[in-house]
Enzyme design. Sequence first.
Site, PDB file in Angstrom:
ATOM      1  N   THR A 249       3.495 -73.134  81.166  1.00 46.28           N
ATOM      2  CA  THR A 249       3.268 -71.698  81.377  1.00 46.28           C
ATOM      3  C   THR A 249       2.338 -71.100  80.333  1.00 46.28           C
ATOM      4  OG1 THR A 249       5.111 -71.046  79.963  1.00 46.28           O
ATOM      5  CG2 THR A 249       5.629 -71.473  82.272  1.00 46.28           C
TER       6      THR A 249
ATOM      7  N   ASP B 166      -5.822 -79.550  68.621  1.00 43.18           N
ATOM      8  CA  ASP B 166      -4.487 -79.001  68.331  1.00 43.18           C
ATOM      9  C   ASP B 166      -4.303 -78.858  66.825  1.00 43.18           C
ATOM     10  OD1 ASP B 166      -1.619 -78.912  67.730  1.00 43.18           O
ATOM     11  OD2 ASP B 166      -1.385 -79.161  69.889  1.00 43.18           O
TER      12      ASP B 166
ATOM     13  N   ASP C 214      -0.975 -80.460  65.343  1.00 46.19           N
ATOM     14  CA  ASP C 214      -1.029 -81.928  65.335  1.00 46.19           C
ATOM     15  C   ASP C 214      -2.015 -82.438  64.292  1.00 46.19           C
ATOM     16  OD1 ASP C 214       0.905 -82.260  67.240  1.00 46.19           O
ATOM     17  OD2 ASP C 214      -0.496 -82.570  68.900  1.00 46.19           O
TER      18      ASP C 214
HETATM   19  C1  PRP Z   1      -0.556 -73.272  68.620  1.00 41.85           C
HETATM   20  C2  PRP Z   1      -1.180 -72.368  67.584  1.00 41.85           C
HETATM   21  C3  PRP Z   1      -0.682 -71.019  67.990  1.00 41.85           C
HETATM   22  C4  PRP Z   1      -0.656 -71.123  69.482  1.00 41.85           C
HETATM   23  C5  PRP Z   1      -1.880 -70.431  70.014  1.00 41.85           C
HETATM   24  O1  PRP Z   1       0.759 -73.512  68.332  1.00 41.85           O
HETATM   25  O2  PRP Z   1      -0.843 -72.711  66.279  1.00 41.85           O
HETATM   26  O3  PRP Z   1       0.595 -70.693  67.486  1.00 41.85           O
HETATM   27  O4  PRP Z   1      -0.714 -72.516  69.812  1.00 41.85           O
HETATM   28  O5  PRP Z   1      -1.842 -70.375  71.388  1.00 41.85           O
HETATM   29  P1  PRP Z   1      -1.682 -69.006  72.172  1.00 41.85           P
HETATM   30  O6  PRP Z   1      -2.618 -68.046  71.546  1.00 41.85           O
HETATM   31  O7  PRP Z   1      -2.074 -69.390  73.569  1.00 41.85           O
HETATM   32  O8  PRP Z   1      -0.248 -68.577  72.073  1.00 41.85           O
HETATM   33  P2  PRP Z   1       1.649 -74.510  69.216  1.00 41.85           P
HETATM   34  O9  PRP Z   1       2.356 -73.762  70.284  1.00 41.85           O
HETATM   35  O10 PRP Z   1       0.821 -75.673  69.637  1.00 41.85           O
HETATM   36  O11 PRP Z   1       2.771 -74.973  68.204  1.00 41.85           O
HETATM   37  P3  PRP Z   1       2.640 -75.801  66.841  1.00 41.85           P
HETATM   38  O12 PRP Z   1       1.915 -74.935  65.862  1.00 41.85           O
HETATM   39  O13 PRP Z   1       4.050 -76.015  66.471  1.00 41.85           O
HETATM   40  O14 PRP Z   1       1.911 -77.073  67.123  1.00 41.85           O
HETATM   41  N1  URA Z   2      -3.353 -74.237  70.026  1.00 38.23           N
HETATM   42  C1  URA Z   2      -4.129 -75.103  69.331  1.00 38.23           C
HETATM   43  O1  URA Z   2      -3.674 -75.732  68.361  1.00 38.23           O
HETATM   44  N2  URA Z   2      -5.396 -75.267  69.730  1.00 38.23           N
HETATM   45  C2  URA Z   2      -5.931 -74.603  70.763  1.00 38.23           C
HETATM   46  O2  URA Z   2      -7.121 -74.806  71.070  1.00 38.23           O
HETATM   47  C3  URA Z   2      -5.110 -73.716  71.480  1.00 38.23           C
HETATM   48  C4  URA Z   2      -3.829 -73.544  71.077  1.00 38.23           C
END
Ligand code: PRP
Ligand code: URA
Length: 208
Positions: free
Chosen positions: A107, A199, A202
Amino acid sequence: MSNVFVSHHPLLQHKLAILRDKTTETKKFRELIKEIGMMLIPEVTSDLETTDVLVETPMGAAQCKTLRDRIGLIPILRAGLGMVDGALEMLPKCEVWHIGLYRDEKTLRPVEYYNKLPSQATVQVCLVLDPMLATGGSASATIDILKRWGAQHIKFVGIIGAPEGVKRLQTDHPDVQIYLAALDEKLNDIGYIVPGLGDAGDRQFGTA
Ligand code: PRP
Ligand code: URA
């Protein structure tokens, strides 16, 4: 986009080029997230209120200024963690309050999993830290949480933003200023920023 600041500082752009590179290893990636985050802080704090103070130097009295307000850093777990140490080097007296959100892969909506904020806001200025502003869902949900907490003055500090995320924040929270090192082209069909850096969580934590 009047409430959006995108840095064009050459040194920051240089570091961003290495950060984006898919061959950059985890340790270097973490260092760059910290350094780029730190380099944004002078601009982020450039409109903070100050208090006049008189300081005794070895040569006499100097009229000086100190920051007036208590500042909170709000890293969004996980990826925002990498921006905390750099910000703390510039703002060592900050409180740090963590908010845990992850994006549901299907989603793309944020799911909250960690929030230990006390019942009332303890800071006057909140700096939300997250390197990626993609759909803007995570940033917007975090700012919702901070506003319910009673935070009055909130700024978002990121590294790479997508136009979709900027628009979302501007719609949901027009009072929040946005600071970025780059504003990229678009989101792809799975919600990643293009060209972006992949990411951010990651790549910082070696979990790809
Ligand atoms: C990533 C990033 C943001 C989010 C951005 O986190 O660090 O928090 O995605 O995406 P959005 O603007 O569409 O919400 P993620 O959910 O991958 O979690 P993580 O930091 O734990 O890897
Ligand atoms: N979260 C990430 O870490 N990278 C992107 O490009 C989008 C969301």
